[in-house]
Design an enzyme around this catalytic site. Structure first.
Site, PDB file in Angstrom:
ATOM      1  N   THR A 108       0.817  -1.225   0.000  1.00  0.00           N
ATOM      2  CA  THR A 108       0.000   0.000   0.000  1.00  0.00           C
ATOM      3  C   THR A 108       0.845   1.267   0.000  1.00  0.00           C
ATOM      4  OG1 THR A 108      -0.027   0.158   2.404  1.00  0.00           O
ATOM      5  CG2 THR A 108      -1.755  -1.182   1.381  1.00  0.00           C
ATOM      6  N   ASP A 200      17.587   1.374  -0.727  1.00  0.00           N
ATOM      7  CA  ASP A 200      16.875   1.231   0.548  1.00  0.00           C
ATOM      8  C   ASP A 200      17.830   1.576   1.686  1.00  0.00           C
ATOM      9  OD1 ASP A 200      15.911   0.003   3.019  1.00  0.00           O
ATOM     10  OD2 ASP A 200      14.322  -0.817   1.748  1.00  0.00           O
TER      11      ASP A 200
END
Ligand code: PRP
Ligand code: URA
Length: 209
Positions: A108, A200
């Site tokens: 999401t 990341d």
């Protein structure tokens, strides 16, 4: 609309280039992230108020400046924000630290909260919320709402790399919070990673995948 400060001192740009490189391993990545955080902390604290005190030098009595006003607290957004705390301690060793645990749900892209421990007096402290990456802005906006809900009134946000999308979202959500970044990158890719970015940040700091 809150101000965006791009802290692009040559030393910071140089270190950030090495931080971005794919081949930079966790040890060097941690060192560089903290070094950049130290250099940025110098600018983030530039507007701290001063007051006069009377001191005695070996020569005479005089008035001199010391930092006045609110005390500071650093609030890293876990995990990756931890990679900037030691660097800030280099300049502000007495800062208290509040932790907010948030991760970005890979499906999401919404921030999910899993931990919070703040100093008891955050309403009377100036907070510096830190996270290396401001991508969609969801994590930073949620973390800042979190500390506001617990009484914080004076907040700055400090990151290493920001995307224009994240800056826009954070400015809209928290127009009172000034943003300090070492770089404003081009855009987000389809996975909401910053381009060119550095990948990341949490994984690179802690050697995970
Ligand atoms: C990264 C980063 C920010 C967030 C930025 O954390 O450290 O917290 O993503 O993305 P956003 O602006 O789109 O919210 P991540 O969720 O990977 O967790 P981690 O720090 O535990 O690695
Ligand atoms: N989180 C990261 O660590 N890097 C990005 O580019 C986006 C989100």
């Amino acid at each position: 609309m809150s101000k965006v400060h791009i802290i692009d001192h040559p030393l910071i740009q140089h270190k950030l280039t090495h931080l971005r490189k794919e081949e930079t391993g966790p040890k060097e990545f941690r060192e560089l992230a903290n070094e950049i955080a130290t250099l940025m902390a110098y600018e983030v604290t530039r507007d701290l108020p001063l007051e006069d005190v009377t001191i005695k030098t070996p020569v005479m009595e005089t008035t001199a400046k010391v930092i006045a006003g609110k005390k500071l607290a650093v609030v890293p957004i876990l995990r990756a924000g931890l990679g900037m705390v030691d660097g800030i301690f280099n300049l502000i060793p007495a800062a208290k630290v509040g932790h907010i645990g948030l991760y970005r749900d890979p499906e999401t892209l919404e921030p999910v909260e899993y931990y919070c421990k703040m100093p008891t007096d955050i309403e009377s402290r100036e907070l510096i919320v830190v996270d290396p990456m401001l991508a969609t802005g969801g994590s930073a906006a949620a973390a800042i709402q979190f500390v506001k809900d617990r009484g914080a009134e004076s907040i700055k946000f400090m990151c290493l790399v920001a995307a224009p999308e994240g800056v826009k979202k954070l400015q809209a959500a928290h127009p009172d919070v000034e943003i300090y970044t070492a770089a404003l990158d081009d855009k987000l890719n389809d996975h909401a990673y910053i381009e060119p970015g550095l990948g990341d940040a949490g994984d690179r700091l802690f050697g995970t995948k």
